[in-house]
Design an enzyme around this catalytic site. Structure first.
Site, PDB file in Angstrom:
ATOM      1  N   ASN A   9      -2.656  -2.583   0.628  1.00 35.12           N
ATOM      2  CA  ASN A   9      -4.033  -1.896   0.951  1.00 35.12           C
ATOM      3  C   ASN A   9      -4.896  -1.895  -0.288  1.00 35.12           C
ATOM      4  OD1 ASN A   9      -6.130  -0.309   1.909  1.00 35.12           O
ATOM      5  ND2 ASN A   9      -5.033   1.436   2.052  1.00 35.12           N
ATOM      6  N   TRP A  10      -6.019  -2.690  -0.523  1.00 34.11           N
ATOM      7  CA  TRP A  10      -6.579  -2.841  -1.879  1.00 34.11           C
ATOM      8  C   TRP A  10      -7.444  -1.528  -1.885  1.00 34.11           C
ATOM      9  CZ3 TRP A  10      -8.537  -8.258  -2.993  1.00 34.11           C
ATOM     10  CH2 TRP A  10      -7.515  -9.150  -3.378  1.00 34.11           C
ATOM     11  N   HIS A  93      -5.284   6.333   8.133  1.00 33.21           N
ATOM     12  CA  HIS A  93      -4.677   6.327   6.620  1.00 33.21           C
ATOM     13  C   HIS A  93      -5.283   7.911   6.350  1.00 33.21           C
ATOM     14  CE1 HIS A  93      -4.473   5.890   2.308  1.00 33.21           C
ATOM     15  NE2 HIS A  93      -3.552   5.039   2.575  1.00 33.21           N
ATOM     16  N   GLU A  95      -6.364   9.025   3.801  1.00 33.74           N
ATOM     17  CA  GLU A  95      -7.344   9.084   3.041  1.00 33.74           C
ATOM     18  C   GLU A  95      -8.889   9.136   4.134  1.00 33.74           C
ATOM     19  OE1 GLU A  95      -5.696   7.181  -0.863  1.00 33.74           O
ATOM     20  OE2 GLU A  95      -7.046   5.987   0.291  1.00 33.74           O
ATOM     21  N   SER A 209       3.268   5.586  -3.191  1.00 33.20           N
ATOM     22  CA  SER A 209       3.583   5.154  -4.719  1.00 33.20           C
ATOM     23  C   SER A 209       4.819   4.060  -4.613  1.00 33.20           C
ATOM     24  CB  SER A 209       3.892   6.275  -5.298  1.00 33.20           C
ATOM     25  OG  SER A 209       2.927   7.124  -5.564  1.00 33.20           O
ATOM     26  N   GLY A 230      -0.052   0.529  -1.924  1.00 33.49           N
ATOM     27  CA  GLY A 230      -1.631   0.783  -2.604  1.00 33.49           C
ATOM     28  C   GLY A 230      -1.901  -0.053  -3.781  1.00 33.49           C
ATOM     29  N   GLY A 231      -1.896   0.997  -4.986  1.00 39.02           N
ATOM     30  CA  GLY A 231      -2.266   0.222  -6.195  1.00 39.02           C
ATOM     31  C   GLY A 231      -1.549  -0.910  -6.761  1.00 39.02           C
TER      32      GLY A 231
END
Length: 247
Positions: A9-10, A93, A95, A209, A230-231
């Site tokens: 997920n960018w 999600h 967020e 994470s 994610g990141g």
């Protein structure tokens, strides 16, 4: 059983320059056995889909509207995502739930729309730090699961991602025992609702994470069928290392 599923997920990152990372990822993952999905910003979706043509990688959206068309300025329907090349879409999600106040009922409507359009819906659930500290994590996850996952879903149309909100982007992760306890709970609920065969065919992803350093231990956890990254999915080398851990 279906192959492991690894979803990147960018979020709100990336422009045309990130396409070079995508090409590098496709090269590094050419022999991967697991299913790999990258969910870029909508502005990159069609270009990324063209980059992945002829590879094992697929693209997905980060969200969708529950309607097929309509006067919804700034929204994207599941049918539009499919038209742009997506095969998956993330819904619910944390967020989206926190930043946009999305309810589980809205998430369910989006998942329904995604499945109806022919996309695989990746439905996210998970507790906040306060909810875990109060011992409410199973109650929260169970309620979100029941209210967010549409009826009639199966392993071909649905994946569920457990993402403890307190672990997203913080560098913290639950213990493997905590992950297994939650995934065992989710699996049991899916089996109760959809039956033994369908309940076991729905892939359960861990998100929060995930990094090259912890991916191998997470991949070996019971009832973990993949991960939502994610990141670490923004860089081909780190994402490829996570994919390798789930092979």
């Amino acid at each position: 059983m279906p192959p492991k599923l690894v979803v990147g997920n960018w979020k709100m990152h990336g422009g045309a320059e990130e396409l070079a990372e995508a090409r590098d990822l496709a090269r590094r993952s050419a022999d991967a056995k697991c299913q790999i999905v990258v969910c870029p910003p909508a502005t990159l979706l069609n270009r990324l889909d063209r980059e992945f043509e002829g590879t094992r990688l697929a693209t997905g959206g980060q969200d969708c509207h529950f309607g097929r068309t309509g006067a919804h300025t700034g929204d994207i329907s599941a049918a539009m995502l499919l038209d742009a090349g997506a095969r998956f879409v993330i819904v619910g999600h944390s967020e989206r739930r926190s930043d946009h106040g999305e309810t589980s009922a809205q998430v369910r409507s989006k998942a329904d729309a995604a499945i109806d359009a022919g996309l695989v819906a990746v439905v996210c659930i998970g507790e906040t730090e306060d909810e875990r500290d109060k011992g409410m994590e199973l109650e929260v996850a169970g309620t979100q699961l029941e209210e967010s996952v549409p009826g009639g879903a199966d392993g071909d149309s649905l994946a569920v991602a457990y993402e403890p909100v307190w672990a997203i982007g913080t560098g913290r992760t639950p213990s493997i025992a905590d992950i297994e306890a939650m995934h065992d709970f989710i699996r049991s609920r899916l089996i109760e609702r959809f039956g033994e065969t369908a309940g076991r065919a729905i892939r359960l992803l861990y998100g929060g994470s995930v990094k090259p350093g912890n991916a191998e231990s997470i991949s070996g956890a019971r009832n973990v069928d993949g991960c939502l990254v994610g990141g670490a999915s923004l860089t081909a080398s780190s994402f490829a290392a996570i994919i390798d851990a789930f092979e």
